[in-house]
Design a protein around this motif. Structure first.
Motif, short mmCIF file in Angstrom:
data_model
loop_
_atom_site.label_atom_id
_atom_site.label_comp_id
_atom_site.label_asym_id
_atom_site.label_seq_id
_atom_site.Cartn_x
_atom_site.Cartn_y
_atom_site.Cartn_z
N GLY A 148 0.81 -1.22 0.00
CA GLY A 148 0.00 0.00 0.00
C GLY A 148 0.84 1.26 0.00
N ARG A 149 1.87 1.29 0.84
CA ARG A 149 2.74 2.47 0.90
C ARG A 149 3.50 2.63 -0.41
NH1 ARG A 149 4.54 0.63 6.45
NH2 ARG A 149 2.97 1.52 7.80
N ALA A 150 3.97 1.53 -0.96
CA ALA A 150 4.72 1.60 -2.22
C ALA A 150 3.82 2.10 -3.35
CB ALA A 150 5.28 0.22 -2.57
N LEU A 151 2.56 1.66 -3.37
CA LEU A 151 1.63 2.10 -4.41
C LEU A 151 1.34 3.59 -4.28
CD1 LEU A 151 -0.11 1.20 -6.78
CD2 LEU A 151 -1.92 0.69 -5.15
N CYS A 152 1.10 4.06 -3.06
CA CYS A 152 0.86 5.49 -2.83
C CYS A 152 2.08 6.32 -3.22
CB CYS A 152 0.47 5.74 -1.38
SG CYS A 152 -1.15 5.08 -0.96
N ALA A 153 3.26 5.84 -2.84
CA ALA A 153 4.49 6.55 -3.20
C ALA A 153 4.66 6.58 -4.72
CB ALA A 153 5.69 5.90 -2.55
N ALA A 154 4.32 5.49 -5.39
CA ALA A 154 4.44 5.44 -6.85
C ALA A 154 3.50 6.44 -7.51
CB ALA A 154 4.16 4.03 -7.35
N TYR A 155 2.29 6.59 -6.97
CA TYR A 155 1.33 7.56 -7.52
C TYR A 155 1.87 8.99 -7.37
CZ TYR A 155 -2.45 4.18 -8.13
OH TYR A 155 -3.23 3.15 -8.55
N VAL A 156 2.41 9.32 -6.21
CA VAL A 156 2.96 10.65 -5.99
C VAL A 156 4.17 10.87 -6.89
CG1 VAL A 156 4.11 12.15 -4.30
CG2 VAL A 156 2.09 10.83 -3.63
N ASP A 158 4.88 9.42 -9.72
CA ASP A 158 4.42 9.53 -11.11
C ASP A 158 3.88 10.93 -11.38
OD1 ASP A 158 3.73 8.52 -13.74
OD2 ASP A 158 1.65 8.48 -13.03
N ALA A 159 3.09 11.45 -10.47
CA ALA A 159 2.50 12.78 -10.67
C ALA A 159 3.58 13.86 -10.71
CB ALA A 159 1.50 13.07 -9.55
N VAL A 160 4.53 13.78 -9.80
CA VAL A 160 5.60 14.79 -9.75
C VAL A 160 6.46 14.71 -11.02
CG1 VAL A 160 7.73 15.44 -8.55
CG2 VAL A 160 5.64 14.96 -7.25
N LEU A 161 6.77 13.49 -11.47
CA LEU A 161 7.61 13.36 -12.66
C LEU A 161 6.88 13.71 -13.95
CD1 LEU A 161 9.74 10.20 -11.87
CD2 LEU A 161 10.45 12.58 -11.91
N TYR A 162 5.55 13.74 -13.91
CA TYR A 162 4.80 14.11 -15.12
C TYR A 162 4.74 15.63 -15.30
CZ TYR A 162 1.43 13.76 -18.86
OH TYR A 162 0.81 13.85 -20.07
N ALA A 175 10.53 12.79 -23.61
CA ALA A 175 11.02 11.40 -23.64
C ALA A 175 11.65 11.01 -22.31
CB ALA A 175 12.02 11.21 -24.77
N VAL A 176 12.46 11.90 -21.75
CA VAL A 176 13.14 11.60 -20.49
C VAL A 176 12.12 11.43 -19.37
CG1 VAL A 176 14.64 12.57 -18.71
CG2 VAL A 176 15.35 12.63 -21.10
N PHE A 177 11.18 12.35 -19.25
CA PHE A 177 10.24 12.28 -18.14
C PHE A 177 9.15 11.23 -18.35
CE2 PHE A 177 12.42 16.14 -17.08
CZ PHE A 177 12.58 16.00 -15.70
N PHE A 178 8.84 10.88 -19.58
CA PHE A 178 7.97 9.73 -19.81
C PHE A 178 8.68 8.46 -19.36
CE2 PHE A 178 4.59 10.68 -23.28
CZ PHE A 178 3.93 11.52 -22.39
N GLY A 179 9.98 8.40 -19.58
CA GLY A 179 10.75 7.22 -19.19
C GLY A 179 10.91 7.07 -17.70
N LEU A 180 10.92 8.17 -16.98
CA LEU A 180 11.07 8.08 -15.53
C LEU A 180 9.75 7.65 -14.95
CD1 LEU A 180 13.11 11.31 -14.78
CD2 LEU A 180 13.95 8.98 -14.81
#
Length: 180
Positions: A148-156, A158-162, A175-180
């Motif tokens: 659960g924590r890993a999923l929440c962290a992944a969502y945050v 993903d949003a920051v890197l987008y 391309a770089v930020f889509f890849g991250l």
């Protein structure tokens, strides 16, 4: 997948978007589609080598009341766990809006940046690289993280890197930020 590479331990990495973009850029759209159709036929043909693809005597479709009962039980289970409800609703929203955004990626790149077909393949290659890197990290560290924590962290994450994609001034940044 197109041209998978078998690694030690039976893991497969896939370079489909990068290879697809390279084929498209090298030979053009029609020939790339022919290559894609041929690989699809090879994939379907390989299924003939599989001795069985399921039960030999299927029992048939479940009754509608069984399906309805399963759906009700699923929603009851979901409603009983606040954390799971929050993650499910967040996933629903992110996937809904994320897929809408992703569906306009190609027109966005072509319209805003004037990118040709070869340059449009660059962000998709970045996505492929990021996917492989993410799978490697998750495979290595995933068992040690609380899901659960890993999923929440992944969502945050993903949003920051987008965010840089929204303000990108060139295709390379996308391309770089889509890849991250």
């Amino acid at each position: 997948p197109l041209f998978p590479r078998r690694r030690a331990g039976g893991r497969t990495t896939c370079a489909t978007p990068a290879w697809g973009g390279a084929i498209f850029a090298a030979v053009g759209a029609l020939r790339a589609l022919v290559v894609n159709a041929c690989t699809d036929w090879m994939s379907q043909g390989s299924l003939l080598a599989v001795p069985t693809l399921g039960p030999d005597a299927p029992v048939g479709w479940p009754h509608l009341r069984v399906i309805g009962r399963d759906i009700r039980e699923g929603f009851r289970f979901l409603a009983a766990d606040a954390a799971m409800t929050a993650v499910t609703l967040t996933s629903l929203g992110l996937n809904f809006f994320g897929m809408m955004g992703f569906s306009i990626t190609i027109p966005y790149l072509k319209t805003v940046f004037g990118a040709g077909d070869a340059l449009v393949g660059l962000p998709f290659g970045g996505i492929a690289v990021g996917s492989v890197m993410g799978a490697l990290v998750a495979g290595r560290f995933g068992p040690h993280w609380h899901f659960g924590r890993a999923l929440c962290a992944a969502y945050v994450f993903d949003a920051v890197l987008y965010l840089p994609v929204l303000f990108a001034q060139n295709v390379l940044t996308v391309a770089v930020f889509f890849g991250l």
